[in-house]
Write a protein that holds these residues in place. Structure first.
Motif, mmCIF file in Angstrom:
data_model
loop_
_atom_site.group_PDB
_atom_site.id
_atom_site.type_symbol
_atom_site.label_atom_id
_atom_site.label_comp_id
_atom_site.label_asym_id
_atom_site.label_seq_id
_atom_site.Cartn_x
_atom_site.Cartn_y
_atom_site.Cartn_z
ATOM 1 N N THR A 125 0.807 -1.211 0.000
ATOM 2 C CA THR A 125 0.000 0.000 0.000
ATOM 3 C C THR A 125 0.843 1.265 0.000
ATOM 4 O O THR A 125 1.985 1.273 0.469
ATOM 5 C CB THR A 125 -0.938 0.006 1.222
ATOM 6 O OG1 THR A 125 -1.820 1.123 1.125
ATOM 7 C CG2 THR A 125 -0.132 0.149 2.518
ATOM 8 N N VAL A 127 -0.785 3.875 1.316
ATOM 9 C CA VAL A 127 -1.558 4.566 2.352
ATOM 10 C C VAL A 127 -0.621 5.029 3.455
ATOM 11 O O VAL A 127 0.307 4.328 3.848
ATOM 12 C CB VAL A 127 -2.644 3.628 2.922
ATOM 13 C CG1 VAL A 127 -3.215 4.177 4.220
ATOM 14 C CG2 VAL A 127 -3.752 3.439 1.903
ATOM 15 N N ARG A 128 -0.896 6.206 3.991
ATOM 16 C CA ARG A 128 -0.127 6.731 5.118
ATOM 17 C C ARG A 128 -1.093 7.133 6.223
ATOM 18 O O ARG A 128 -2.196 7.598 5.958
ATOM 19 C CB ARG A 128 0.725 7.930 4.686
ATOM 20 C CG ARG A 128 1.845 7.534 3.721
ATOM 21 C CD ARG A 128 2.820 6.585 4.410
ATOM 22 N NE ARG A 128 3.831 6.058 3.495
ATOM 23 C CZ ARG A 128 3.820 4.852 2.988
ATOM 24 N NH1 ARG A 128 2.794 4.053 3.245
ATOM 25 N NH2 ARG A 128 4.793 4.427 2.214
ATOM 26 N N GLY A 129 -0.675 6.929 7.439
ATOM 27 C CA GLY A 129 -1.550 7.229 8.575
ATOM 28 C C GLY A 129 -0.921 6.768 9.865
ATOM 29 O O GLY A 129 0.191 7.182 10.205
ATOM 30 N N HIS A 170 -9.929 1.850 6.317
ATOM 31 C CA HIS A 170 -9.021 1.347 7.341
ATOM 32 C C HIS A 170 -8.955 -0.181 7.254
ATOM 33 O O HIS A 170 -9.939 -0.842 6.909
ATOM 34 C CB HIS A 170 -9.480 1.786 8.733
ATOM 35 C CG HIS A 170 -9.822 3.248 8.808
ATOM 36 N ND1 HIS A 170 -8.929 4.234 8.460
ATOM 37 C CD2 HIS A 170 -10.960 3.889 9.179
ATOM 38 C CE1 HIS A 170 -9.495 5.422 8.621
ATOM 39 N NE2 HIS A 170 -10.725 5.237 9.040
ATOM 40 N N THR A 185 -6.109 4.943 8.018
ATOM 41 C CA THR A 185 -5.835 5.805 6.874
ATOM 42 C C THR A 185 -6.197 7.240 7.214
ATOM 43 O O THR A 185 -7.353 7.526 7.535
ATOM 44 C CB THR A 185 -6.643 5.351 5.644
ATOM 45 O OG1 THR A 185 -6.319 3.993 5.359
ATOM 46 C CG2 THR A 185 -6.331 6.212 4.449
#
Length: 307
Positions: A125, A127-129, A170, A185
């Motif tokens: 992924t 995705v960053r979080g 998420h 996320t």
């Protein structure tokens, strides 16, 4: 023939050409049109050849007119039937593959992703979080005191709360045993913390019943930033350290990686004070003379004059 068809269907599925019902419908329509056009072309070519050698029982125009209609009708009907049978086989294969994937990727007790599937997603992924590790406090005691069925009930209840709170995009998984992981996320930590505390409050207020007995549990959480300059392995290590600190400080709490230094400061000061006191006591013990030394000192002390 059937074996070749099945092999071709599997190849199409494996290549990702057929994934859902819309793809199957497209496949059926494409097959019917292609086969009908092919049969029609063969009929026209054969009719032209027969007409060239004057082997047609009727005129060329009549043969084309009548034969084309019959050929189209028969070809379309037969091809549609075969395509429908193929689509049924494809649908069955897709269901089987989906079931196999579900068993491979999902934990049967919680219904959440397994650890390996979650780790694969983390590596792929963009995705960053935030990465959250959530652990059930004193889970071993729950199993020992109330039985494994009680432990399973707790895991299922916590999984339900996680699914209700952290919806897509998420990602949630049962990371192992009594530990869960959430890939949140979004870069707003307040939103992430709000979700974590909602899950912890919900599971903490539940009355888990096993037979005639009821009990409740608490949870601890460690949170790490999941950012571009940090690998999944490092993020997991940082989150695990934050979770360990939450456990060490009494459990039933959430700790973000940014809080570790602040929370560890009092403990470090206490350790420093203890080390200093220990050092002073050691030095005091080191300079304190033994009875033999005191006796030797008395013997060496100069005698006082009698006056």
């Amino acid at each position: 023939m059937s074996g070749s068809l099945a092999h071709w269907i599997r190849a199409r599925i494996g290549a990702g050409a057929v994934e859902n019902r819309a793809d199957i419908s497209t496949f059926v329509l494409y097959t019917v049109l292609t086969m009908t056009a092919l049969v029609t072309a063969v009929f026209l070519a054969l009719t032209t050849v027969l007409a060239e050698f004057e082997l047609l029982p009727v005129s060329y125009a009549t043969a084309i007119h009548l034969g084309s209609l019959k050929t189209l009708l028969i070809a379309a009907s037969v091809t549609a039937l075969l395509a429908c049978l193929a689509s049924m086989a494809i649908q069955e294969m897709l269901v089987t593959r989906a079931e196999h994937r579900r068993r491979k990727e999902l934990d049967p007790l919680s219904g959440l992703l397994k650890r390996d599937a979650f780790l694969d997603f983390m590596h792929m992924t963009k995705v960053r979080g935030f990465l959250v590790l959530l652990d059930i406090d004193h889970f071993r005691i729950v199993n020992e005191r109330y039985g494994r069925d009680a432990g399973d009930a707790v895991i299922a209840a916590l999984a339900e709360d996680l699914r209700r709170t952290f919806r897509s995009p998420h990602i949630i998984c049962r990371y192992g045993g009594e530990e869960f992981a959430v890939l949140f996320t979004g870069m707003d930590y307040d939103d992430c913390l709000l979700g974590i505390e909602e899950v912890r409050r919900s599971i903490g207020s539940r009355s888990i019943r096993v037979g005639t007995r009821a009990f409740s549990v608490t949870t601890s959480a460690g949170v790490a930033d999941f950012r571009e300059d940090r690998s999944p392995a490092v993020a997991l290590k940082v989150a695990d350290h934050a979770l360990y600190l939450a456990k060490s400080l009494g459990r039933d709490r959430t700790v973000h990686e940014s809080e570790t230094e602040q929370l560890l400061a009092p403990s470090r000061r206490s350790d420093t004070v203890r080390r200093r006191k220990s050092g002073k006591n050691s030095r005091a013990r080191a300079v304190k003379p033994s009875p033999a030394e005191r006796h030797a000192g008395d013997a060496l002390r100069p005698a006082q004059s009698s006056g």
